[in-house]
Design a protein around this motif. Structure first.
Motif, PDB file in Angstrom:
ATOM      1  N   TRP A  89       0.839  -1.202   0.000  1.00  0.00           N
ATOM      2  CA  TRP A  89       0.000   0.000   0.000  1.00  0.00           C
ATOM      3  C   TRP A  89       0.873   1.251   0.000  1.00  0.00           C
ATOM      4  O   TRP A  89       0.581   2.222  -0.708  1.00  0.00           O
ATOM      5  CB  TRP A  89      -0.927   0.001   1.217  1.00  0.00           C
ATOM      6  CG  TRP A  89      -2.021  -0.997   1.092  1.00  0.00           C
ATOM      7  CD1 TRP A  89      -2.059  -2.233   1.656  1.00  0.00           C
ATOM      8  CD2 TRP A  89      -3.217  -0.863   0.331  1.00  0.00           C
ATOM      9  NE1 TRP A  89      -3.217  -2.876   1.298  1.00  0.00           N
ATOM     10  CE2 TRP A  89      -3.950  -2.058   0.488  1.00  0.00           C
ATOM     11  CE3 TRP A  89      -3.752   0.145  -0.462  1.00  0.00           C
ATOM     12  CZ2 TRP A  89      -5.170  -2.271  -0.114  1.00  0.00           C
ATOM     13  CZ3 TRP A  89      -4.987  -0.067  -1.056  1.00  0.00           C
ATOM     14  CH2 TRP A  89      -5.676  -1.263  -0.889  1.00  0.00           C
ATOM     15  N   VAL A  90       1.934   1.235   0.779  1.00  0.00           N
ATOM     16  CA  VAL A  90       2.843   2.384   0.815  1.00  0.00           C
ATOM     17  C   VAL A  90       3.505   2.557  -0.547  1.00  0.00           C
ATOM     18  O   VAL A  90       3.595   3.676  -1.069  1.00  0.00           O
ATOM     19  CB  VAL A  90       3.896   2.206   1.938  1.00  0.00           C
ATOM     20  CG1 VAL A  90       4.977   3.260   1.849  1.00  0.00           C
ATOM     21  CG2 VAL A  90       3.224   2.225   3.295  1.00  0.00           C
ATOM     22  N   LEU A  91       3.961   1.464  -1.148  1.00  0.00           N
ATOM     23  CA  LEU A  91       4.584   1.544  -2.480  1.00  0.00           C
ATOM     24  C   LEU A  91       3.597   2.070  -3.520  1.00  0.00           C
ATOM     25  O   LEU A  91       3.962   2.868  -4.388  1.00  0.00           O
ATOM     26  CB  LEU A  91       5.119   0.182  -2.900  1.00  0.00           C
ATOM     27  CG  LEU A  91       6.367  -0.297  -2.165  1.00  0.00           C
ATOM     28  CD1 LEU A  91       6.710  -1.719  -2.591  1.00  0.00           C
ATOM     29  CD2 LEU A  91       7.529   0.627  -2.441  1.00  0.00           C
ATOM     30  N   ALA A  92       2.343   1.615  -3.440  1.00  0.00           N
ATOM     31  CA  ALA A  92       1.331   2.092  -4.387  1.00  0.00           C
ATOM     32  C   ALA A  92       1.091   3.587  -4.194  1.00  0.00           C
ATOM     33  O   ALA A  92       0.959   4.334  -5.177  1.00  0.00           O
ATOM     34  CB  ALA A  92       0.030   1.314  -4.205  1.00  0.00           C
ATOM     35  N   ALA A  93       1.040   4.051  -2.942  1.00  0.00           N
ATOM     36  CA  ALA A  93       0.828   5.473  -2.681  1.00  0.00           C
ATOM     37  C   ALA A  93       2.010   6.297  -3.178  1.00  0.00           C
ATOM     38  O   ALA A  93       1.825   7.366  -3.786  1.00  0.00           O
ATOM     39  CB  ALA A  93       0.608   5.703  -1.183  1.00  0.00           C
ATOM     40  N   VAL A  94       3.234   5.825  -2.950  1.00  0.00           N
ATOM     41  CA  VAL A  94       4.421   6.534  -3.423  1.00  0.00           C
ATOM     42  C   VAL A  94       4.437   6.575  -4.952  1.00  0.00           C
ATOM     43  O   VAL A  94       4.734   7.614  -5.556  1.00  0.00           O
ATOM     44  CB  VAL A  94       5.705   5.872  -2.867  1.00  0.00           C
ATOM     45  CG1 VAL A  94       6.950   6.389  -3.558  1.00  0.00           C
ATOM     46  CG2 VAL A  94       5.796   6.082  -1.367  1.00  0.00           C
ATOM     47  N   GLY A  95       4.087   5.455  -5.585  1.00  0.00           N
ATOM     48  CA  GLY A  95       4.034   5.425  -7.048  1.00  0.00           C
ATOM     49  C   GLY A  95       2.989   6.369  -7.603  1.00  0.00           C
ATOM     50  O   GLY A  95       3.220   7.060  -8.608  1.00  0.00           O
ATOM     51  N   LEU A  96       1.822   6.423  -6.966  1.00  0.00           N
ATOM     52  CA  LEU A  96       0.762   7.329  -7.410  1.00  0.00           C
ATOM     53  C   LEU A  96       1.192   8.782  -7.229  1.00  0.00           C
ATOM     54  O   LEU A  96       0.975   9.615  -8.120  1.00  0.00           O
ATOM     55  CB  LEU A  96      -0.519   7.052  -6.619  1.00  0.00           C
ATOM     56  CG  LEU A  96      -1.745   7.870  -6.996  1.00  0.00           C
ATOM     57  CD1 LEU A  96      -2.142   7.580  -8.441  1.00  0.00           C
ATOM     58  CD2 LEU A  96      -2.894   7.566  -6.057  1.00  0.00           C
ATOM     59  N   ALA A  97       1.826   9.087  -6.105  1.00  0.00           N
ATOM     60  CA  ALA A  97       2.306  10.445  -5.873  1.00  0.00           C
ATOM     61  C   ALA A  97       3.362  10.833  -6.909  1.00  0.00           C
ATOM     62  O   ALA A  97       3.350  11.962  -7.430  1.00  0.00           O
ATOM     63  CB  ALA A  97       2.877  10.572  -4.465  1.00  0.00           C
ATOM     64  N   ALA A  98       4.268   9.926  -7.241  1.00  0.00           N
ATOM     65  CA  ALA A  98       5.299  10.198  -8.251  1.00  0.00           C
ATOM     66  C   ALA A  98       4.676  10.415  -9.619  1.00  0.00           C
ATOM     67  O   ALA A  98       5.090  11.307 -10.379  1.00  0.00           O
ATOM     68  CB  ALA A  98       6.310   9.062  -8.288  1.00  0.00           C
ATOM     69  N   ALA A  99       3.661   9.625  -9.942  1.00  0.00           N
ATOM     70  CA  ALA A  99       2.987   9.776 -11.230  1.00  0.00           C
ATOM     71  C   ALA A  99       2.266  11.116 -11.312  1.00  0.00           C
ATOM     72  O   ALA A  99       2.311  11.804 -12.344  1.00  0.00           O
ATOM     73  CB  ALA A  99       2.007   8.624 -11.449  1.00  0.00           C
ATOM     74  N   LEU A 100       1.592  11.506 -10.231  1.00  0.00           N
ATOM     75  CA  LEU A 100       0.901  12.796 -10.213  1.00  0.00           C
ATOM     76  C   LEU A 100       1.889  13.961 -10.304  1.00  0.00           C
ATOM     77  O   LEU A 100       1.642  14.956 -10.996  1.00  0.00           O
ATOM     78  CB  LEU A 100       0.050  12.921  -8.951  1.00  0.00           C
ATOM     79  CG  LEU A 100      -1.184  12.026  -8.891  1.00  0.00           C
ATOM     80  CD1 LEU A 100      -1.845  12.116  -7.526  1.00  0.00           C
ATOM     81  CD2 LEU A 100      -2.167  12.389  -9.991  1.00  0.00           C
ATOM     82  N   LYS A 101       3.023  13.838  -9.620  1.00  0.00           N
ATOM     83  CA  LYS A 101       4.046  14.879  -9.665  1.00  0.00           C
ATOM     84  C   LYS A 101       4.624  15.010 -11.073  1.00  0.00           C
ATOM     85  O   LYS A 101       4.812  16.132 -11.574  1.00  0.00           O
ATOM     86  CB  LYS A 101       5.153  14.541  -8.668  1.00  0.00           C
ATOM     87  CG  LYS A 101       6.214  15.613  -8.533  1.00  0.00           C
ATOM     88  CD  LYS A 101       7.227  15.218  -7.470  1.00  0.00           C
ATOM     89  CE  LYS A 101       8.301  16.269  -7.349  1.00  0.00           C
ATOM     90  NZ  LYS A 101       9.288  15.903  -6.342  1.00  0.00           N
ATOM     91  N   ALA A 102       4.880  13.872 -11.732  1.00  0.00           N
ATOM     92  CA  ALA A 102       5.402  13.912 -13.105  1.00  0.00           C
ATOM     93  C   ALA A 102       4.384  14.505 -14.059  1.00  0.00           C
ATOM     94  O   ALA A 102       4.750  15.273 -14.967  1.00  0.00           O
ATOM     95  CB  ALA A 102       5.782  12.488 -13.541  1.00  0.00           C
ATOM     96  N   GLN A 103       3.120  14.194 -13.860  1.00  0.00           N
ATOM     97  CA  GLN A 103       2.080  14.744 -14.732  1.00  0.00           C
ATOM     98  C   GLN A 103       1.961  16.271 -14.516  1.00  0.00           C
ATOM     99  O   GLN A 103       1.780  17.019 -15.460  1.00  0.00           O
ATOM    100  CB  GLN A 103       0.743  14.052 -14.434  1.00  0.00           C
ATOM    101  CG  GLN A 103      -0.343  14.427 -15.420  1.00  0.00           C
ATOM    102  CD  GLN A 103      -1.630  13.674 -15.126  1.00  0.00           C
ATOM    103  OE1 GLN A 103      -1.870  13.270 -13.997  1.00  0.00           O
ATOM    104  NE2 GLN A 103      -2.432  13.501 -16.157  1.00  0.00           N
ATOM    105  N   ARG A 104       2.046  16.709 -13.273  1.00  0.00           N
ATOM    106  CA  ARG A 104       1.980  18.132 -12.969  1.00  0.00           C
ATOM    107  C   ARG A 104       3.168  18.884 -13.612  1.00  0.00           C
ATOM    108  O   ARG A 104       3.021  19.999 -14.122  1.00  0.00           O
ATOM    109  CB  ARG A 104       1.972  18.338 -11.445  1.00  0.00           C
ATOM    110  CG  ARG A 104       1.401  19.679 -11.049  1.00  0.00           C
ATOM    111  CD  ARG A 104       1.274  19.845  -9.540  1.00  0.00           C
ATOM    112  NE  ARG A 104       0.381  18.858  -8.954  1.00  0.00           N
ATOM    113  CZ  ARG A 104       0.663  18.167  -7.857  1.00  0.00           C
ATOM    114  NH1 ARG A 104       1.793  18.337  -7.235  1.00  0.00           N
ATOM    115  NH2 ARG A 104      -0.196  17.316  -7.389  1.00  0.00           N
TER     116      ARG A 104
END
Length: 194
Positions: free
Chosen positions: A174-189
């Motif tokens: 769950w932590v890895l999924a949250a970190v991955g989602l945050a990284a994806a959102l940051k890259a998209q931004r």
């Protein structure tokens, strides 16, 4: 590479090997040939009625191609239909049945398919109004409310040996999924502002 095995059929006609040949090849073979050594021998006598009778029941129809072991020629008369294999986990399950049940690959693939299936359902839950909540659904909250620490120490429980790794196994993905989602959102931004 899959293992080819002859399916099990009750009426298979294979010539029997001589008892002497088997006794010479397999240590201890035939130890129960003497009726006095077999507790079930009196019930094996012809003419003793046990009341047991069985006819092959009517077969349940297959609505989709079912996974079946290579050891068996056909499915049992009745089988489960509640959860047909679907998605990536279903493909893994179908592939697992290419191996014999005596091979580790068969069982490891089925265990892996269960884990993939769990993650497929976790991801599907985010598309609903009630997504999974790993904190409450794993029972972590009850550890603090119901005396979790008190019940673990001084009780000689076997699970105390591996409890240090439980948060990593349960919470880690769950932590890895949250970190991955945050990284994806940051890259998209970043892409939007660039």
């Amino acid at each position: 590479m899959t293992e080819t095995a002859t399916p099990y059929i009750a009426e298979k006609r294979i010539p029997r090997r001589a008892a002497e040949e088997l006794r010479a090849q397999i240590p201890g073979w035939g130890a129960d040939l003497d009726p006095a050594d077999r507790p079930s021998y009196p019930r094996e006598q012809p003419g003793i009625e046990t009341g047991a009778h069985w006819d092959f029941p009517e077969r349940q129809p297959e609505k989709w191609p079912r996974e079946r072991s290579v050891e068996h020629a056909f499915l049992p008369p009745v089988f489960g239909t509640s959860t047909p294999p679907a998605g990536v986990s279903g493909a893994i399950r179908r592939y697992a049945y290419k191996y014999s049940e005596g091979r580790a690959a068969h069982w490891l693939l089925l265990i892996g398919a269960d884990r993939v299936d769990a993650w497929e359902h976790h991801l599907k839950s985010f598309a609903t109004l009630h997504p999974d909540n790993p904190f409450t659904e794993t029972g972590v909250a009850s550890e603090f409310r119901r005396g979790g620490l008190r019940s673990r120490y001084g009780q000689k429980r076997a699970d105390v040996n591996h409890q240090w790794i439980d948060p990593i196994i349960v919470g880690g993905p769950w932590v890895l999924a949250a970190v991955g989602l945050a990284a994806a959102l940051k890259a998209q931004r970043k892409r939007r502002t660039a």
